[in-house]
Design a protein around this motif. Sequence first.
Motif, mmCIF file in Angstrom:
data_model
loop_
_atom_site.group_PDB
_atom_site.id
_atom_site.type_symbol
_atom_site.label_atom_id
_atom_site.label_comp_id
_atom_site.label_asym_id
_atom_site.label_seq_id
_atom_site.Cartn_x
_atom_site.Cartn_y
_atom_site.Cartn_z
ATOM 1 N N UNK A 141 0.847 -1.191 0.000
ATOM 2 C CA UNK A 141 0.000 0.000 0.000
ATOM 3 C C UNK A 141 0.880 1.237 0.000
ATOM 4 N N UNK A 142 0.272 2.356 -0.346
ATOM 5 C CA UNK A 142 0.949 3.645 -0.331
ATOM 6 C C UNK A 142 0.465 4.387 0.907
ATOM 7 N N UNK A 143 1.399 4.778 1.764
ATOM 8 C CA UNK A 143 1.008 5.546 2.942
ATOM 9 C C UNK A 143 0.373 6.858 2.490
ATOM 10 N N UNK A 144 -0.751 7.161 3.078
ATOM 11 C CA UNK A 144 -1.458 8.400 2.761
ATOM 12 C C UNK A 144 -1.673 9.173 4.051
ATOM 13 N N UNK A 145 -1.674 10.480 3.962
ATOM 14 C CA UNK A 145 -1.671 11.308 5.165
ATOM 15 C C UNK A 145 -2.898 12.200 5.287
ATOM 16 N N UNK A 146 -3.785 12.135 4.305
ATOM 17 C CA UNK A 146 -5.029 12.893 4.388
ATOM 18 C C UNK A 146 -6.148 12.014 4.909
ATOM 19 N N UNK A 147 -7.365 12.399 4.626
ATOM 20 C CA UNK A 147 -8.523 11.647 5.098
ATOM 21 C C UNK A 147 -8.902 10.490 4.175
ATOM 22 N N UNK A 148 -8.564 10.582 2.903
ATOM 23 C CA UNK A 148 -8.913 9.549 1.927
ATOM 24 C C UNK A 148 -7.980 8.347 2.097
ATOM 25 N N UNK A 149 -8.469 7.162 1.770
ATOM 26 C CA UNK A 149 -7.637 5.959 1.919
ATOM 27 C C UNK A 149 -7.261 5.333 0.583
ATOM 28 N N UNK A 150 -7.605 6.005 -0.506
ATOM 29 C CA UNK A 150 -7.229 5.456 -1.816
ATOM 30 C C UNK A 150 -6.934 6.591 -2.778
ATOM 31 N N UNK A 151 -6.311 6.227 -3.900
ATOM 32 C CA UNK A 151 -6.036 7.212 -4.949
ATOM 33 C C UNK A 151 -6.266 6.568 -6.303
ATOM 34 N N UNK A 152 -6.223 7.368 -7.328
ATOM 35 C CA UNK A 152 -6.403 6.879 -8.690
ATOM 36 C C UNK A 152 -5.405 5.765 -8.995
ATOM 37 N N UNK A 153 -5.864 4.740 -9.707
ATOM 38 C CA UNK A 153 -5.035 3.562 -9.981
ATOM 39 C C UNK A 153 -3.768 3.916 -10.755
#
Length: 172
Positions: A141-153
Motif C-alpha cells: 500500500x501507499x502511505x497516505x496522510x489525508x482523510x482519503x484511503x485510496x487514490x487513482x489507480x
Amino acid sequence: MIQLSHDAIHFEEKKFPIVLVLDSITGPANVGSLFRLADAFSIEKMIFCGSSFSDLNSSRVKRTARATIKNVISEEQESAVDACRKLAQEGYSILALEISEGSLPVDSLKYDSFEKIALVLGNENSGIDEEVLKLADEHLHINMFGKNSSMNVAQAAGIALFEITKSLQPVK
C-alpha cells in the motif's frame, strides 16, 4: 533555465522485469496513463484481465497514452487469477497494490531481492479480486496522510513503479 525538448533528453535506457496485471481496470484514461507509465518505467508488458478496458483504438486511450501504445507490449487474458498463476510458475513474484490487513508500505521493501515482479492493479471501484489477493506473495500500500484511503489507480501505479525501480535490478 530552458525547458528541454524530447530530443534533447538522454536518459539511460533500462528494461525492468516487471509485468503489470490489470485486474478489471475499466477507465480508458487510466489505461492510457498506464501505457505512459509502462513506457516511462520500461517494463516488460501489460496484461489486461477480466473486464479490463482494452480498446486501444479508443480516442481517449490514444489521447492519454500518446505514442506509448506502440512501445509497450500488451496482451489480454480472461482471468487475473490464471495470469498470476502462470506468471508465478515463470518465476515472477506476485505483488498486489492493495490495502489489506497485512499490506506493507510500498517504500518499505528492498526490491533487489526480487528477480521478476508481476504488479497487480485492481478495478477503480472494487480493487483486486479476492482470489488474486490470496495468490499474492506480498500486498503493498501507499502511505497516505489525508482523510482519503485510496487514490487513482494510475497515480498509485506511478508511485509503486518509482519505488520498485529504485532498487530492482534491470534486465541485462
